[in-house]
Design a protein around this motif. Sequence first.
Motif, short mmCIF file in Angstrom:
data_model
loop_
_atom_site.label_atom_id
_atom_site.label_comp_id
_atom_site.label_asym_id
_atom_site.label_seq_id
_atom_site.Cartn_x
_atom_site.Cartn_y
_atom_site.Cartn_z
N MET A 33 0.94 -1.58 -0.20
CA MET A 33 -0.17 -0.10 -0.03
C MET A 33 0.98 1.34 0.54
O MET A 33 1.53 1.40 1.04
N ILE A 34 0.45 1.92 -0.98
CA ILE A 34 1.43 3.41 -1.02
C ILE A 34 0.61 4.13 -0.72
O ILE A 34 -0.67 4.53 -0.32
N THR A 35 0.86 5.28 0.48
CA THR A 35 0.43 5.76 1.25
C THR A 35 0.89 7.01 1.11
O THR A 35 2.35 7.61 0.53
N PHE A 36 0.23 8.23 0.48
CA PHE A 36 0.60 9.82 -0.05
C PHE A 36 -0.26 10.74 0.62
O PHE A 36 -1.31 10.02 1.36
N GLY A 37 -0.06 12.07 1.11
CA GLY A 37 -1.03 13.53 1.12
C GLY A 37 -2.15 14.24 -0.29
O GLY A 37 -2.47 13.09 -0.45
N GLY A 38 -1.39 15.19 -0.38
CA GLY A 38 -2.52 15.69 -1.95
C GLY A 38 -1.96 15.14 -2.78
O GLY A 38 -1.64 14.07 -3.43
N GLN A 39 -2.78 15.89 -3.74
CA GLN A 39 -2.03 15.39 -4.87
C GLN A 39 -1.17 15.91 -5.82
O GLN A 39 -0.67 15.35 -6.91
N SER A 40 -0.37 16.65 -5.49
CA SER A 40 0.65 16.83 -6.13
C SER A 40 2.06 16.25 -6.22
O SER A 40 2.55 15.60 -6.72
N GLU A 61 -3.05 1.83 -3.68
CA GLU A 61 -2.85 3.53 -3.01
C GLU A 61 -3.70 3.83 -1.93
O GLU A 61 -5.24 3.10 -2.17
N PHE A 62 -3.63 4.93 -1.13
CA PHE A 62 -4.64 5.82 0.15
C PHE A 62 -3.50 6.86 0.35
O PHE A 62 -2.48 7.73 0.25
N GLY A 63 -4.64 7.58 -0.72
CA GLY A 63 -4.54 9.35 -0.45
C GLY A 63 -4.32 9.83 0.40
O GLY A 63 -5.77 9.38 1.03
N GLY A 64 -4.58 11.28 0.75
CA GLY A 64 -5.33 12.36 0.90
C GLY A 64 -5.09 12.32 3.00
O GLY A 64 -5.64 12.59 3.46
N ILE A 65 -3.42 11.41 3.21
CA ILE A 65 -3.11 11.93 4.76
C ILE A 65 -2.70 13.32 5.01
O ILE A 65 -1.71 14.49 3.90
N GLU A 66 -3.30 14.21 5.48
CA GLU A 66 -3.30 15.51 5.98
C GLU A 66 -2.18 15.99 6.65
O GLU A 66 -1.48 14.86 7.61
N PRO A 67 -1.39 17.34 5.95
CA PRO A 67 -0.41 17.50 7.11
C PRO A 67 -1.58 17.85 8.44
O PRO A 67 -2.47 18.37 8.66
N ASN A 68 -0.28 17.36 9.45
CA ASN A 68 -0.50 16.91 11.36
C ASN A 68 -2.34 15.98 11.12
O ASN A 68 -2.82 16.00 10.99
#
Length: 386
Positions: A33-40, A61-68
């Motif tokens: 599972m690739i984890t990441f934040g925003g769309q950049s 894939e799991f995106g959308g992990i926020e800052p903090n």
Amino acid sequence: MNNFDYYNPTHIVFGQDRLAELDKLIPSNAKVMITFGGQSAKKYGTIDKVRAALQARDIVEFGGIEPNPQFDTLVKAVEVVKAEQVDFLLAVGGGSVMDGTKFIALAAESASEEYQHILFNGFSPVPAEKALPLGCVATLPATGSEMNMGGVITYQAQKYPFMSPLVFPKFSVLEPDLTKTLPKEQIANGVADAFVHVVEQYLTQPVKAKVQDRMAEGILKTLIEDGPVTLADNDDMDARKNFIWSATNALNGIIGVGVPQDWSTHMIGHEMTAQYGIAHGRTLAIILPNLLRERKTHKHAKLLQFAERVWDLTDGSDEAKIDLAIDKTEAFFNALDIETNLTHYGIDDAGIDSIVKSMEKMGLTALSETGDLTLDVVRKILVATK
């Protein structure tokens, strides 16, 4: 020097054109599972490059992990991990993504009713027996999470640190080119974050730990030299490499062994971030100068060492050198386009009261390496920062 144990199993893969080596670093039969934040991460092609390097592996894939990173978001990721029977996690991003992925790794091996208890152990290791293995592709130098066993998660509008040797990354890829798309503000925040990480372990009480002191001083001087260059010149790869490696070594544990550690600036900063959404590195730059001014007597010996060895100050009285070193530290943050007064961020007396009350609620009432930085002192620091 105090007694210590030091353990760090993370394999660092540093330098340009290293991302393709992911194929050798992750078991060939792993479901990843690739984890990441925003769309950049998608926009600039980083996720595509990672997927290509993973070749024929089964990927989620799991995106959308926020800052903090938010507890509720991470619980959703854990549910995906369990449903898809993922057996390896790959964090692609900065400290928030890496911290969040460490939480996912622990929670994936826990019952749902135990998830929140990962967060309630402070700086003591989480009492867990296993976690999913994880690796990192670090795209934002700042937190050192790529080479340590800690993380910070936001739960019910409060920030909670957690620690576990089970979540040391198996490896971390530090490829400087992946950081070139970062906004300048994030570079500045990363420089400040790394700088204060070092200070929390260095500007405490002297215990004749010569190796740790000189390593800390070297990291600080490098950040002073190469942080602003990285901010100003996107193509200076030598400066960028030194900044990245400085940020990693600032919090991989090596400079903190055998010495007292403070972390007061971080504890105050966490409350500012939780309540006002100010970027973590920025809160540290806001707080540190006036914390040092307030604690000059307490930290006198190490502040003088900081003035002479890091800022190369030789003229004048000891007090004058210490005052100038603190002023230079604040000016360094300001030169990174970081404002260091609370008024700029809309924090007034009522806001200071709110921060102090929240710290009391969290039990953060006896901070510093000697446990004598009370909430009255916190208030004085914040008032001086207005």
